[in-house]
Design a protein around this motif. Sequence first.
Motif, PDB file in Angstrom:
ATOM      1  N   ALA A 192      16.258 -10.243  17.820  1.00 29.40           N
ATOM      2  CA  ALA A 192      16.618  -8.871  18.163  1.00 29.40           C
ATOM      3  C   ALA A 192      16.588  -8.729  19.679  1.00 29.40           C
ATOM      4  O   ALA A 192      15.531  -8.882  20.303  1.00 29.40           O
ATOM      5  CB  ALA A 192      15.654  -7.885  17.519  1.00 29.40           C
ATOM      6  N   THR A 193      17.729  -8.458  20.270  1.00 31.50           N
ATOM      7  CA  THR A 193      17.810  -8.284  21.720  1.00 31.50           C
ATOM      8  C   THR A 193      17.579  -6.823  22.065  1.00 31.50           C
ATOM      9  O   THR A 193      18.140  -5.925  21.442  1.00 31.50           O
ATOM     10  CB  THR A 193      19.179  -8.734  22.250  1.00 31.50           C
ATOM     11  OG1 THR A 193      20.223  -8.087  21.502  1.00 31.50           O
ATOM     12  CG2 THR A 193      19.340 -10.247  22.117  1.00 31.50           C
ATOM     13  N   LEU A 194      16.754  -6.588  23.061  1.00 33.15           N
ATOM     14  CA  LEU A 194      16.385  -5.229  23.459  1.00 33.15           C
ATOM     15  C   LEU A 194      17.062  -4.888  24.773  1.00 33.15           C
ATOM     16  O   LEU A 194      16.647  -5.331  25.844  1.00 33.15           O
ATOM     17  CB  LEU A 194      14.863  -5.120  23.594  1.00 33.15           C
ATOM     18  CG  LEU A 194      14.065  -5.469  22.333  1.00 33.15           C
ATOM     19  CD1 LEU A 194      12.570  -5.464  22.628  1.00 33.15           C
ATOM     20  CD2 LEU A 194      14.390  -4.507  21.205  1.00 33.15           C
ATOM     21  N   GLY A 195      18.123  -4.116  24.704  1.00 35.99           N
ATOM     22  CA  GLY A 195      18.818  -3.695  25.912  1.00 35.99           C
ATOM     23  C   GLY A 195      19.990  -4.573  26.296  1.00 35.99           C
ATOM     24  O   GLY A 195      20.389  -5.494  25.583  1.00 35.99           O
ATOM     25  N   SER A 231       4.563 -13.754  23.720  1.00 29.15           N
ATOM     26  CA  SER A 231       3.388 -13.708  22.851  1.00 29.15           C
ATOM     27  C   SER A 231       3.813 -13.473  21.414  1.00 29.15           C
ATOM     28  O   SER A 231       4.901 -12.980  21.137  1.00 29.15           O
ATOM     29  CB  SER A 231       2.441 -12.585  23.296  1.00 29.15           C
ATOM     30  OG  SER A 231       3.055 -11.317  23.127  1.00 29.15           O
ATOM     31  N   GLY A 232       2.910 -13.855  20.498  1.00 29.64           N
ATOM     32  CA  GLY A 232       3.162 -13.650  19.089  1.00 29.64           C
ATOM     33  C   GLY A 232       3.063 -14.920  18.287  1.00 29.64           C
ATOM     34  O   GLY A 232       2.493 -15.922  18.738  1.00 29.64           O
ATOM     35  N   SER A 233       3.630 -14.895  17.107  1.00 30.22           N
ATOM     36  CA  SER A 233       3.571 -16.035  16.205  1.00 30.22           C
ATOM     37  C   SER A 233       4.518 -17.138  16.650  1.00 30.22           C
ATOM     38  O   SER A 233       5.705 -16.879  16.879  1.00 30.22           O
ATOM     39  CB  SER A 233       3.940 -15.603  14.780  1.00 30.22           C
ATOM     40  OG  SER A 233       4.106 -16.732  13.941  1.00 30.22           O
ATOM     41  N   PRO A 234       4.033 -18.380  16.763  1.00 34.34           N
ATOM     42  CA  PRO A 234       4.918 -19.485  17.145  1.00 34.34           C
ATOM     43  C   PRO A 234       5.853 -19.919  16.018  1.00 34.34           C
ATOM     44  O   PRO A 234       6.705 -20.777  16.215  1.00 34.34           O
ATOM     45  CB  PRO A 234       3.931 -20.603  17.498  1.00 34.34           C
ATOM     46  CG  PRO A 234       2.737 -20.318  16.654  1.00 34.34           C
ATOM     47  CD  PRO A 234       2.637 -18.812  16.588  1.00 34.34           C
ATOM     48  N   ASP A 235       5.675 -19.309  14.846  1.00 34.84           N
ATOM     49  CA  ASP A 235       6.508 -19.649  13.690  1.00 34.84           C
ATOM     50  C   ASP A 235       7.153 -18.385  13.119  1.00 34.84           C
ATOM     51  O   ASP A 235       7.366 -18.276  11.915  1.00 34.84           O
ATOM     52  CB  ASP A 235       5.648 -20.348  12.631  1.00 34.84           C
ATOM     53  CG  ASP A 235       6.484 -21.041  11.562  1.00 34.84           C
ATOM     54  OD1 ASP A 235       7.557 -21.589  11.898  1.00 34.84           O
ATOM     55  OD2 ASP A 235       6.078 -21.027  10.384  1.00 34.84           O
ATOM     56  N   ALA A 236       7.471 -17.434  13.996  1.00 37.96           N
ATOM     57  CA  ALA A 236       7.970 -16.129  13.557  1.00 37.96           C
ATOM     58  C   ALA A 236       9.401 -16.208  13.035  1.00 37.96           C
ATOM     59  O   ALA A 236      10.228 -16.943  13.580  1.00 37.96           O
ATOM     60  CB  ALA A 236       7.897 -15.136  14.710  1.00 37.96           C
ATOM     61  N   ASP A 237       9.687 -15.424  12.017  1.00 33.10           N
ATOM     62  CA  ASP A 237      11.062 -15.275  11.535  1.00 33.10           C
ATOM     63  C   ASP A 237      11.851 -14.322  12.434  1.00 33.10           C
ATOM     64  O   ASP A 237      13.076 -14.383  12.496  1.00 33.10           O
ATOM     65  CB  ASP A 237      11.087 -14.726  10.108  1.00 33.10           C
ATOM     66  CG  ASP A 237      10.662 -15.762   9.083  1.00 33.10           C
ATOM     67  OD1 ASP A 237      10.852 -16.965   9.342  1.00 33.10           O
ATOM     68  OD2 ASP A 237      10.125 -15.367   8.027  1.00 33.10           O
ATOM     69  N   LEU A 238      11.134 -13.426  13.118  1.00 34.09           N
ATOM     70  CA  LEU A 238      11.762 -12.398  13.948  1.00 34.09           C
ATOM     71  C   LEU A 238      11.289 -12.547  15.388  1.00 34.09           C
ATOM     72  O   LEU A 238      10.087 -12.567  15.659  1.00 34.09           O
ATOM     73  CB  LEU A 238      11.407 -11.005  13.418  1.00 34.09           C
ATOM     74  CG  LEU A 238      11.853  -9.795  14.228  1.00 34.09           C
ATOM     75  CD1 LEU A 238      13.376  -9.761  14.393  1.00 34.09           C
ATOM     76  CD2 LEU A 238      11.349  -8.507  13.570  1.00 34.09           C
ATOM     77  N   MET A 239      12.240 -12.625  16.294  1.00 37.35           N
ATOM     78  CA  MET A 239      11.932 -12.740  17.722  1.00 37.35           C
ATOM     79  C   MET A 239      12.618 -11.605  18.465  1.00 37.35           C
ATOM     80  O   MET A 239      13.781 -11.298  18.209  1.00 37.35           O
ATOM     81  CB  MET A 239      12.412 -14.087  18.257  1.00 37.35           C
ATOM     82  CG  MET A 239      12.113 -14.340  19.715  1.00 37.35           C
ATOM     83  SD  MET A 239      12.572 -16.052  20.168  1.00 37.35           S
ATOM     84  CE  MET A 239      12.125 -16.070  21.904  1.00 37.35           C
ATOM     85  N   PHE A 240      11.886 -10.966  19.377  1.00 41.73           N
ATOM     86  CA  PHE A 240      12.443  -9.932  20.239  1.00 41.73           C
ATOM     87  C   PHE A 240      12.600 -10.487  21.646  1.00 41.73           C
ATOM     88  O   PHE A 240      11.708 -11.170  22.158  1.00 41.73           O
ATOM     89  CB  PHE A 240      11.520  -8.708  20.277  1.00 41.73           C
ATOM     90  CG  PHE A 240      11.455  -7.939  18.988  1.00 41.73           C
ATOM     91  CD1 PHE A 240      12.382  -6.946  18.709  1.00 41.73           C
ATOM     92  CD2 PHE A 240      10.472  -8.211  18.059  1.00 41.73           C
ATOM     93  CE1 PHE A 240      12.331  -6.241  17.518  1.00 41.73           C
ATOM     94  CE2 PHE A 240      10.406  -7.507  16.865  1.00 41.73           C
ATOM     95  CZ  PHE A 240      11.333  -6.517  16.592  1.00 41.73           C
ATOM     96  N   VAL A 241      13.732 -10.162  22.275  1.00 40.36           N
ATOM     97  CA  VAL A 241      13.977 -10.596  23.651  1.00 40.36           C
ATOM     98  C   VAL A 241      14.340  -9.374  24.480  1.00 40.36           C
ATOM     99  O   VAL A 241      15.349  -8.719  24.226  1.00 40.36           O
ATOM    100  CB  VAL A 241      15.110 -11.640  23.727  1.00 40.36           C
ATOM    101  CG1 VAL A 241      15.329 -12.056  25.188  1.00 40.36           C
ATOM    102  CG2 VAL A 241      14.768 -12.861  22.877  1.00 40.36           C
ATOM    103  N   GLY A 242      13.497  -9.066  25.464  1.00 40.62           N
ATOM    104  CA  GLY A 242      13.750  -7.960  26.359  1.00 40.62           C
ATOM    105  C   GLY A 242      14.344  -8.434  27.671  1.00 40.62           C
ATOM    106  O   GLY A 242      14.894  -9.532  27.768  1.00 40.62           O
ATOM    107  N   GLU A 243      14.205  -7.607  28.709  1.00 41.28           N
ATOM    108  CA  GLU A 243      14.859  -7.888  29.990  1.00 41.28           C
ATOM    109  C   GLU A 243      13.976  -8.669  30.945  1.00 41.28           C
ATOM    110  O   GLU A 243      14.304  -9.793  31.334  1.00 41.28           O
ATOM    111  CB  GLU A 243      15.279  -6.569  30.636  1.00 41.28           C
ATOM    112  CG  GLU A 243      15.938  -6.721  31.994  1.00 41.28           C
ATOM    113  CD  GLU A 243      16.289  -5.364  32.590  1.00 41.28           C
ATOM    114  OE1 GLU A 243      16.038  -5.170  33.788  1.00 41.28           O
ATOM    115  OE2 GLU A 243      16.805  -4.503  31.855  1.00 41.28           O
ATOM    116  N   ALA A 244      12.856  -8.086  31.338  1.00 41.67           N
ATOM    117  CA  ALA A 244      11.994  -8.709  32.342  1.00 41.67           C
ATOM    118  C   ALA A 244      10.640  -8.031  32.326  1.00 41.67           C
ATOM    119  O   ALA A 244      10.508  -6.884  31.891  1.00 41.67           O
ATOM    120  CB  ALA A 244      12.617  -8.590  33.738  1.00 41.67           C
TER     121      ALA A 244
END
Length: 236
Positions: free
Chosen positions: A124-127, A36-49
């Motif tokens: 930004a990777t989370l974990g 979810s979020g902006s489809p044109d975001a400068d910042l993306m977060f990636v978590g685990e599951a």
Amino acid sequence: MDAVERAAALRAHAEDTAGCTRCALAQGRTQVVFGSGSPDADLMFVGEAPGFHEDQQGVPFVGQAGKLLDKLLGGIGLTRADVFVANVLKCRPPGNRDPLPEEIASCEPHLFRQIELVRPSVVATLGNFATKLLSGRSFGITRVHGQEQEVTLASTTVLLYPLYHPAAALYTPSMLRALEDDFARLPALLGHTTVTPVSRTRVEPPSDPPHRAPIEDLDPAEASGTLVGAVQLGLF
């Protein structure tokens, strides 16, 4: 593709992913948690599951860790609407166990397609799991958090920025302080040097007993007497 075309392609990809049966996780999920979020975001977060709440609502990071993520974003002048949030896996592993290698391999194309379409400048990777997958290195998050590196993902060159997972930081004050400090560097990494985190305040961890599983994803039945391992939370 321009931004409008990429947004349309991202919506189409979400619709396609909703029926994914590439791995056995499809058999036990409530729904696919695409992102979810902006489809044109400068910042993306990636978590685990996804966890229990995410599986029920179809949105990533909706529990206590999600609330912490929102506070940290607010501290640097951003909201969820300004970023894109996704996970390595789109379906919840049973009992919130670690993702299996075959599950990661099956779901990886979905994540890389998201990165290709959103085209963020910083991921930004989370974990642990997200960091190892996208960096292509075996170093744990404790060693590499806050250390950016330029990588090419799905033909897109991004600045990869490993962070502690908010769920783990909730119950570990030293980790929370490190996460806050690493978060404070995001505006500069994004090139928005005029953004000053003036609203950034120290986020106090909850007063729950420290032995409780530091993850927002457990449902009440699972939370009783369950201890999620530190490795699952990306501490090592």
